[in-house]
Write a protein that holds these residues in place. Structure first.
Motif, PDB file in Angstrom:
ATOM      1  N   GLN A 700      -8.094  -4.508   8.152  1.00 45.36           N
ATOM      2  CA  GLN A 700      -8.180  -3.446   9.245  1.00 45.36           C
ATOM      3  C   GLN A 700      -8.170  -4.120  10.576  1.00 45.36           C
ATOM      4  O   GLN A 700      -7.068  -3.649  11.729  1.00 45.36           O
ATOM      5  N   ALA A 701      -8.863  -5.054  10.951  1.00 52.97           N
ATOM      6  CA  ALA A 701      -8.873  -5.611  12.374  1.00 52.97           C
ATOM      7  C   ALA A 701      -7.593  -6.167  12.742  1.00 52.97           C
ATOM      8  O   ALA A 701      -7.099  -6.004  13.792  1.00 52.97           O
ATOM      9  N   GLU A 702      -7.066  -6.733  11.797  1.00 51.31           N
ATOM     10  CA  GLU A 702      -5.930  -7.624  11.977  1.00 51.31           C
ATOM     11  C   GLU A 702      -4.741  -6.674  12.400  1.00 51.31           C
ATOM     12  O   GLU A 702      -3.917  -6.763  13.299  1.00 51.31           O
ATOM     13  N   GLU A 703      -4.644  -5.562  11.615  1.00 51.07           N
ATOM     14  CA  GLU A 703      -3.553  -4.561  11.842  1.00 51.07           C
ATOM     15  C   GLU A 703      -3.624  -3.882  13.156  1.00 51.07           C
ATOM     16  O   GLU A 703      -2.607  -3.691  13.751  1.00 51.07           O
ATOM     17  N   THR A 704      -4.819  -3.539  13.259  1.00 48.26           N
ATOM     18  CA  THR A 704      -5.235  -2.936  14.925  1.00 48.26           C
ATOM     19  C   THR A 704      -4.556  -3.804  15.839  1.00 48.26           C
ATOM     20  O   THR A 704      -3.903  -3.308  17.039  1.00 48.26           O
ATOM     21  N   ASN A 705      -4.799  -5.070  15.919  1.00 47.15           N
ATOM     22  CA  ASN A 705      -4.402  -6.216  16.615  1.00 47.15           C
ATOM     23  C   ASN A 705      -3.051  -5.885  16.954  1.00 47.15           C
ATOM     24  O   ASN A 705      -2.322  -6.030  17.960  1.00 47.15           O
ATOM     25  N   ARG A 706      -2.301  -5.796  15.898  1.00 49.30           N
ATOM     26  CA  ARG A 706      -0.944  -5.557  16.074  1.00 49.30           C
ATOM     27  C   ARG A 706      -0.379  -4.560  16.702  1.00 49.30           C
ATOM     28  O   ARG A 706       0.331  -4.329  17.514  1.00 49.30           O
ATOM     29  N   THR A 707      -0.937  -3.479  16.336  1.00 49.53           N
ATOM     30  CA  THR A 707      -0.958  -1.997  16.949  1.00 49.53           C
ATOM     31  C   THR A 707      -0.805  -2.150  18.514  1.00 49.53           C
ATOM     32  O   THR A 707      -0.237  -1.534  19.213  1.00 49.53           O
ATOM     33  N   LEU A 708      -1.795  -2.838  18.945  1.00 45.71           N
ATOM     34  CA  LEU A 708      -2.218  -3.097  20.375  1.00 45.71           C
ATOM     35  C   LEU A 708      -1.102  -3.653  21.193  1.00 45.71           C
ATOM     36  O   LEU A 708      -0.551  -3.305  21.997  1.00 45.71           O
ATOM     37  N   ASN A 709      -0.452  -4.702  20.477  1.00 45.13           N
ATOM     38  CA  ASN A 709       0.564  -5.315  21.053  1.00 45.13           C
ATOM     39  C   ASN A 709       1.711  -4.161  21.323  1.00 45.13           C
ATOM     40  O   ASN A 709       2.482  -4.255  22.527  1.00 45.13           O
ATOM     41  N   SER A 710       2.144  -3.502  20.442  1.00 46.39           N
ATOM     42  CA  SER A 710       3.120  -2.560  20.492  1.00 46.39           C
ATOM     43  C   SER A 710       2.952  -1.491  21.735  1.00 46.39           C
ATOM     44  O   SER A 710       3.731  -1.237  22.340  1.00 46.39           O
ATOM     45  N   VAL A 711       1.473  -1.085  21.641  1.00 46.70           N
ATOM     46  CA  VAL A 711       1.388  -0.126  22.647  1.00 46.70           C
ATOM     47  C   VAL A 711       1.311  -0.583  24.016  1.00 46.70           C
ATOM     48  O   VAL A 711       2.033  -0.106  25.080  1.00 46.70           O
ATOM     49  N   VAL A 715       3.638   0.696  27.118  1.00 44.84           N
ATOM     50  CA  VAL A 715       3.185   1.046  28.585  1.00 44.84           C
ATOM     51  C   VAL A 715       4.319   0.477  29.524  1.00 44.84           C
ATOM     52  O   VAL A 715       4.471   0.970  30.744  1.00 44.84           O
ATOM     53  N   GLN A 716       4.939  -0.824  29.337  1.00 43.31           N
ATOM     54  CA  GLN A 716       5.740  -1.281  30.158  1.00 43.31           C
ATOM     55  C   GLN A 716       7.067  -0.461  30.269  1.00 43.31           C
ATOM     56  O   GLN A 716       7.492  -0.241  31.540  1.00 43.31           O
ATOM     57  N   SER A 717       7.449   0.202  29.272  1.00 50.18           N
ATOM     58  CA  SER A 717       8.779   0.851  29.223  1.00 50.18           C
ATOM     59  C   SER A 717       8.195   2.219  30.190  1.00 50.18           C
ATOM     60  O   SER A 717       9.157   2.691  30.960  1.00 50.18           O
ATOM     61  N   THR A 899      -2.793   7.139  29.712  1.00 46.62           N
ATOM     62  CA  THR A 899      -3.156   7.227  28.407  1.00 46.62           C
ATOM     63  C   THR A 899      -3.065   5.988  27.441  1.00 46.62           C
ATOM     64  O   THR A 899      -3.815   5.563  26.527  1.00 46.62           O
ATOM     65  N   SER A 900      -1.694   5.232  27.860  1.00 41.85           N
ATOM     66  CA  SER A 900      -1.652   4.067  26.653  1.00 41.85           C
ATOM     67  C   SER A 900      -2.494   2.950  27.058  1.00 41.85           C
ATOM     68  O   SER A 900      -3.091   2.472  25.930  1.00 41.85           O
ATOM     69  N   GLN A 901      -3.080   3.014  28.321  1.00 42.22           N
ATOM     70  CA  GLN A 901      -4.194   1.996  28.607  1.00 42.22           C
ATOM     71  C   GLN A 901      -5.246   2.358  27.831  1.00 42.22           C
ATOM     72  O   GLN A 901      -6.063   1.647  27.382  1.00 42.22           O
ATOM     73  N   ALA A 902      -5.665   3.966  27.910  1.00 38.68           N
ATOM     74  CA  ALA A 902      -6.830   4.287  27.104  1.00 38.68           C
ATOM     75  C   ALA A 902      -6.671   4.025  25.635  1.00 38.68           C
ATOM     76  O   ALA A 902      -7.693   3.581  24.919  1.00 38.68           O
ATOM     77  N   VAL A 903      -5.294   4.302  25.330  1.00 35.88           N
ATOM     78  CA  VAL A 903      -4.918   3.769  23.671  1.00 35.88           C
ATOM     79  C   VAL A 903      -5.373   2.565  23.429  1.00 35.88           C
ATOM     80  O   VAL A 903      -5.982   2.035  22.318  1.00 35.88           O
ATOM     81  N   THR A 904      -4.869   1.580  24.131  1.00 37.12           N
ATOM     82  CA  THR A 904      -5.243   0.238  24.055  1.00 37.12           C
ATOM     83  C   THR A 904      -6.681  -0.109  23.993  1.00 37.12           C
ATOM     84  O   THR A 904      -7.236  -1.025  23.257  1.00 37.12           O
ATOM     85  N   THR A 905      -7.491   0.501  24.978  1.00 33.95           N
ATOM     86  CA  THR A 905      -8.972   0.283  25.052  1.00 33.95           C
ATOM     87  C   THR A 905      -9.591   0.905  23.647  1.00 33.95           C
ATOM     88  O   THR A 905     -10.319   0.030  22.913  1.00 33.95           O
ATOM     89  N   LEU A 906      -8.870   1.915  23.258  1.00 26.96           N
ATOM     90  CA  LEU A 906      -9.326   2.430  21.889  1.00 26.96           C
ATOM     91  C   LEU A 906      -9.090   1.570  20.916  1.00 26.96           C
ATOM     92  O   LEU A 906      -9.994   1.314  20.089  1.00 26.96           O
TER      93      LEU A 906
END
Lengths: 948, 169
Positions: A700-711, A715-717, A899-906
């Motif tokens: 689960q931790a690994e998958e979350t890391n991947r999600t983080l990248n996409s988030v 943010v950039q877009s 929000t996306s930053q908050a999502v990243t934090t989360l």
């Protein structure tokens, strides 16, 4: 103390040679016994009033003694009418006497004036006689007599009348021809009186004049001398009358203490009893002279007369000239004055008489009234003193009573009151003594604890107090038919009754009577109506008189307290009876109390017995418990098979309970053993599943890391969107400002159009005015036309006239004709002008129309511009909205970034928590392992219990 | 009447070569007429307030006026000549007072013109198509700048039956 004080006071007084006033009241206060302090409230009240600084007059009058007040009243009643009558009488008499004085004064002044008048009348007659002397008037006689003889006649006249200084005859030029004395007389023609005499044809009396500046006043009397028969005026006869002769006439008036002044027509004093006043004007001598003189009639008042610096009050009368017809009006006034003290002497005497008389009468009546008042108040004062004495405790004080009036009755009453007071005091003392005795006896009774003691004490004291021979206490048997004497106190020598049983049945009525606590007494046994058996009992005990009081216990009659007088009969006073009754009641109370005491004692005994029994029971219980504990001791070491003996008592119940508890315990232990085994088995399973969980958490931790990248990419877009939105906002803003500039330009255009409209309006007005002016021109032109027509007509008429005149006026006709032609031309010219004006008017109206059209077009233009402006405003609004929308987009992107930053934090948190989860699962597996250990230990410990 | 007209003729013949003087006036719109000056006493403008209308008079007689202490009948000349009717609306009338011998009359005309001199040779007889009403009163006519001017006889006007009937009354 008082004596000492007095001595020091008097010593001090002796040294100073004066006796200081020592208040009697102070002495009396100090000497009165202290007991009487209460009996003198009035005095205390008076003392209490003293601190008030200034008592009013009314209060002072109130505080005066009755005697003083009565005396004062009597004196007032007696003297005030006298004073009143005296004052009224003086007032009336004074008025009449003043009037009388005034009349007398006026009469004498009038008399003086009349006397003066009559004197002058005589002198008037004298000079008439003189003027008609034959030797002066009769020409024959005049010539016959020598001038010496004539002068002798005149001298005789002077001597005979004694009033004149001299008599002279003047001729009409004022030269003296005949004279009575040898004085040289200057020509009198320039003198005023002489001139008047020459002019007048009658006797004249001159004003009083001084012969020289300081000389005495003289009066010239003159009369014309007429020739007898012919009436020719020959000369003037003059008599010199000195004022001194008038003074002699009026001498009488100077004697009667009064003074007079005679005034001439100009109010100058020429004659006065006071030499100093002569020659002074009256108004400077007499103050308020004008007031007295102005009435031209007799008037009288008090004046002030001044001689140089000296002033005197005068009661003066002014009398105007009182002459009659025989004398000419000389206009002499007379002032007759008397010094005020002389004039009003009778009035003062009257006042003195009245004052003295009234005073004497007042003193006499006052004395008489005071004496009477004194005599009338004496018995009342005596009564007051007596009552004061009584009040201060001297009860032996008595009043001596005389007569039989109200005062005597008051005295009698006071005496009676004193008697009553004495008796009352005696009774009070006795009552106090009885109360003391009663309280003593009660105290003694209360101190005794047993009934016998109470009885004995009572009888002894009662006998001592009442001084009787025997006092007994007699208790009833329960049937009230007989009783026993239980206590007795007896004087020596009399029959003892103690312990005797007496059959004296009581009637039911008597019992009830005794229940009410009534005391029954017999003063003489022989004479009293007593029942036979009762009488016998009393005789046996040698009783002559007795008192019986019931003793009540719990409201029941239990006995009687009896006092017997054996030596003689006795009169029982009500106080003795009452005391006896109270004593009996107290005995009852004391018996009640003694009963209560004994009951309390019995109760305490019962309580002690009960506590002994309880202790015994406790010991038994302890023994049984020890036995029980011995039986169940095995359970301590885990043997759950032990059982206790079940007995029938309370401990048996405990043992039964214990047995059932042990049984339950044994069952529980068995169950625990089974459960521990089961726990061991299941823990093995758990450990595996926990391990699987840990692995899953890692994934689960690994998958979350991947999600983080996409988030982060997202943010950039979003940031790119935000910058585009900002550019859009800038564009919208420039559009907005352009639109605003357009709006301003529009506004300017509108303003210009409006200006144009105004200009057009003004131009139209001016053109209209031009039209009006041209109308005026046409009016003028028509006037000119009329004039031309008229001129034409006139020219024609002139032509006609010329033709009528003939050949000679042919030239005139030609001129007229020319004038006519000129008029025709001017008419034609006016017609031209009219046409031109008409053209102008038409054209101006066309211009006005064109103007109106222009105005309409301007209005249209304004409307169009307004529309354009409205459209621009709409553009403005729209661009503003665009701006706002773009702003909100920008804001939204910002919030999206956040929000996306908050999502990243989360997400990071999730990664972290996944790590933690895997750690926790590790820990859980460890714990499970430990739990397995513990379960094993539990199994072992449960194994120690012996269950079967 | 006849005598006076003879007199006037004789006086006319004593005049200069210029011819006879005529007063020109417009009787009604477009109808010009002339009257020999000897017969004209005066021309004037009469305000309507000074014209006194009299009831029960024949049509053509407007009323009475006074001039120099004389009372005159005022006659509508156009109606008399039968060339139309005078416009009664204006506030004033142009009046020509005609006098022959002892009688006089006031003729109301449209407008008084000017004086013009006419040689007797220029006087022409009336054209044949003239209005019938004119014939008793016109002596002839003359042409002046393309307008026909009827030369009227004052005596004939004074002898007009309408006036005579009135005079009888």
């Amino acid at each position: 103390m008082v004596d000492q004080f007095d001595k020091t006071q008097s010593g001090y007084a002796a040294e100073n040679g004066a006796v200081p006033p020592i208040s009697d009241a102070v002495e009396v206060d100090n000497m009165t016994p202290p007991k009487s302090e209460m009996a003198r409230p009035a005095l205390i009240a008076a003392n209490r009033d003293l601190p008030h600084p200034a008592p009013t007059v009314f209060q002072r009058i109130k505080r005066l003694g009755f005697r003083t007040k009565a005396t004062a009243l009597a004196i007032a009643i007696a003297t005030l009418p006298v004073l009143g009558i005296g004052a009224i009488a003086y007032r009336l008499a004074n008025r009449s006497i003043t009037l009388q004085i005034r009349e007398t004064k006026e009469n004498s002044a009038l008399t003086l004036s009349q006397k003066l008048a009559s004197f002058m009348a005589e002198r008037h007659g004298d000079i008439q006689v003189l003027s008609s002397l034959p030797i002066l008037t009769n020409p024959i006689l005049r010539d016959a007599t020598s001038s010496t003889e004539k002068e002798a006649v005149l001298e005789r006249f002077v001597e005979a009348y004694k009033a004149y200084d001299n008599i002279t005859v003047f001729d009409l030029k004022g030269n003296a021809t005949l004279q009575s004395d040898q004085q040289t007389i200057l020509s009198q023609s320039e003198q005023a009186y002489f001139k008047a005499a020459i002019d007048a044809n009658k006797v004249l009396i001159s004003r009083p004049v001084r012969a020289n500046l300081t000389g005495p006043y003289v009066i010239y009397l003159t009369a014309p001398i007429r020739e007898s028969g012919g009436g020719r005026k020959l000369g003037i006869v003059r008599a010199v009358l000195p004022v001194r002769s008038l003074t002699e006439q009026l001498r009488d008036y100077t004697r009667s203490n009064s003074e007079f002044s005679v005034l001439d027509g100009s109010n100058q004093i020429f004659l006065s009893s006071q030499e100093a006043l002569i020659g002074q004007p009256a108004s400077s001598v007499y103050s308020q002279f004008s007031a007295i003189q102005s009435r031209r009639s007799i008037s009288t008042r008090v004046l002030e007369r001044r001689i140089q610096t000296e002033q005197e009050q005068l009661f003066a009368s002014y009398v105007p000239w009182a002459g009659n017809d025989t004398v000419p009006d000389l206009n002499w006034g007379t002032v007759l004055g008397t010094p005020t003290e002389v004039a009003f002497a009778p009035q003062r005497q009257l006042l003195l008489t009245f004052v003295l008389g009234t005073g004497a009468v007042m003193v006499l009546t006052g004395l008489l009234a005071a004496w009477l008042a004194n005599r009338a108040t004496r018995p009342i004062l005596a009564a007051t003193t007596a009552v004061q004495d009584l009040g201060s405790g001297k009860l032996d004080t008595r009043l001596t009573v005389r007569g039989s009036d109200e005062l005597a009755s008051l005295g009698n009453h006071i005496n009676g009151m004193a008697d009553q007071l004495q008796v009352l005091l005696h009774n009070q003392a006795q009552s106090v003594q009885r109360s003391q005795f009663l309280s003593e006896v009660i105290t003694k009774i209360r101190r005794s604890l047993t009934v016998d003691d109470i009885f004995q004490t009572t009888v002894n004291d009662v006998r001592g107090f009442l001084k009787t021979e025997r006092v007994v206490i007699y208790t009833f048997n329960p049937d009230y038919l007989s009783g026993t004497i239980v206590a007795e106190s007896i004087a020596p020598g009399w029959i003892r009754g103690l312990g005797k049983i007496i059959d004296d049945p009581l009637e039911p009525g008597a019992i009830d009577r005794y229940k009410d606590g009534r005391v029954w007494s017999v003063e003489d046994v022989q004479s009293a109506k007593l029942s036979h058996c009762h009488c016998q009992i009393l005789e046996r005990l040698q009783v002559q008189a007795n008192i019986v009081a019931p003793i009540l216990q719990n409201k029941e009659v239990v006995g009687l307290l009896c006092a017997h007088q054996c030596s003689s009969t006795r009169h029982w006073t009500p106080e003795e009876l009452e005391l006896f009754g109270q004593l009996a009641a107290q005995i009852g109370y004391a018996i009640d109390e003694a009963h209560l005491l004994s009951q309390a004692e019995a109760a305490r005994h019962v309580a002690e017995t009960l506590s002994d029994e309880q202790r015994q029971q406790k010991e038994d219980l302890q023994m049984q418990l020890i036995q029980l504990l011995g039986e169940v001791e095995g359970a301590v070491s885990g043997d759950l098979t032990v059982r206790a003996d079940v007995t029938a008592d309370e401990i048996g119940t405990v043992a039964d309970f214990f047995n059932s508890i042990v049984e339950s315990l044994r069952q529980i232990v068995t169950q625990v053993k089974e459960a521990a085994g089961q726990v061991n088995a299941s823990l093995g399973d758990d450990e595996q599943s926990v391990r699987q969980l840990s692995e899953t958490a890692m994934q689960q931790a690994e998958e979350t890391n991947r999600t983080l990248n996409s988030v982060q990419q997202m943010v950039q877009s979003i940031q790119a969107v935000s910058s585009s939105a900002r550019q859009a906002a800038a564009v919208a803003k420039s559009a907005f400002s352009t639109a605003e500039a357009g709006g301003v330009a529009m506004e300017l255009t509108v303003q210009n159009i409006l200006g144009l409209r105004e200009t057009i309006g003004e131009t139209a007005k001016k053109v209209k005015r031009l039209g009006e002016s041209s109308q005026q021109i046409s009016k003028v032109v028509s006037l000119i036309n009329q004039i031309a027509v008229q001129t034409n007509l006139l020219a024609i008429n002139a032509g006609i006239e010329a033709a009528r005149a003939g050949e000679d006026s042919q030239g005139f006709a030609v001129v007229a004709e020319e004038v006519g032609e000129l008029a025709a031309r001017s008419a034609a010219a006016t017609r031209d002008i009219e046409q031109i004006v008409a053209t102008i008017q038409r054209e101006t109206s066309e211009v006005v129309e064109a103007m109106e059209q222009g105005t309409t077009q301007v209005v249209e233009g304004t409307r169009l511009v307004d529309n354009a402006k409205f459209s621009l405003e709409q553009i403005l609004t729209v661009s503003q909205e665009i701006d706002q929308l773009v702003g909100s987009i920008s804001n939204a992107t910002v919030s999206q970034v956040e929000t996306s930053q908050a999502v990243t934090t989360l997400m990071q948190d999730i990664v972290r928590s996944a790590g933690r989860t895997s750690e926790s699962t590790m820990q859980v597996s460890q714990s499970i392992r430990q739990t397995v250990e513990i379960a094993r230990e539990l199994q072992e410990s449960v194994g120690t219990f012996k269950v079967s | 009447m006849v005598k006076s007209s003879a007199l006037s003729v004789t006086t006319d013949q004593t005049r200069k070569n210029l011819g006879e003087a005529y007063l020109k006036f417009e009787v009604s719109l477009g109808v010009q007429a002339g009257l020999i000056m000897k017969q004209v006493q005066e021309v004037l403008v009469l305000p309507t307030s000074q014209l006194t209308p009299i009831p029960n008079l024949p049509v053509g007689i407007l009323g009475l006026m006074h001039r120099r202490s004389r009372v005159l009948w005022v006659v509508d000349l156009a109606l008399l000549l039968g060339v139309g009717v005078l416009d009664y609306s204006p506030q004033q009338y142009d009046i020509v007072i005609v006098r022959t011998g002892g009688s006089a009359i006031a003729l109301a005309v449209r407008q008084v013109g000017t004086i013009s001199w006419v040689q007797p040779a220029h006087v022409q007889p009336l054209p044949s198509d003239v209005i019938k009403g004119l014939i008793p009163y016109a002596r002839g006519c003359m042409l002046q700048s393309q307008d026909i001017v009827f030369l009227l006889d004052g005596e004939a006007i004074l002898q007009a039956p309408i006036l005579q009937a009135n005079a009888d009354e």
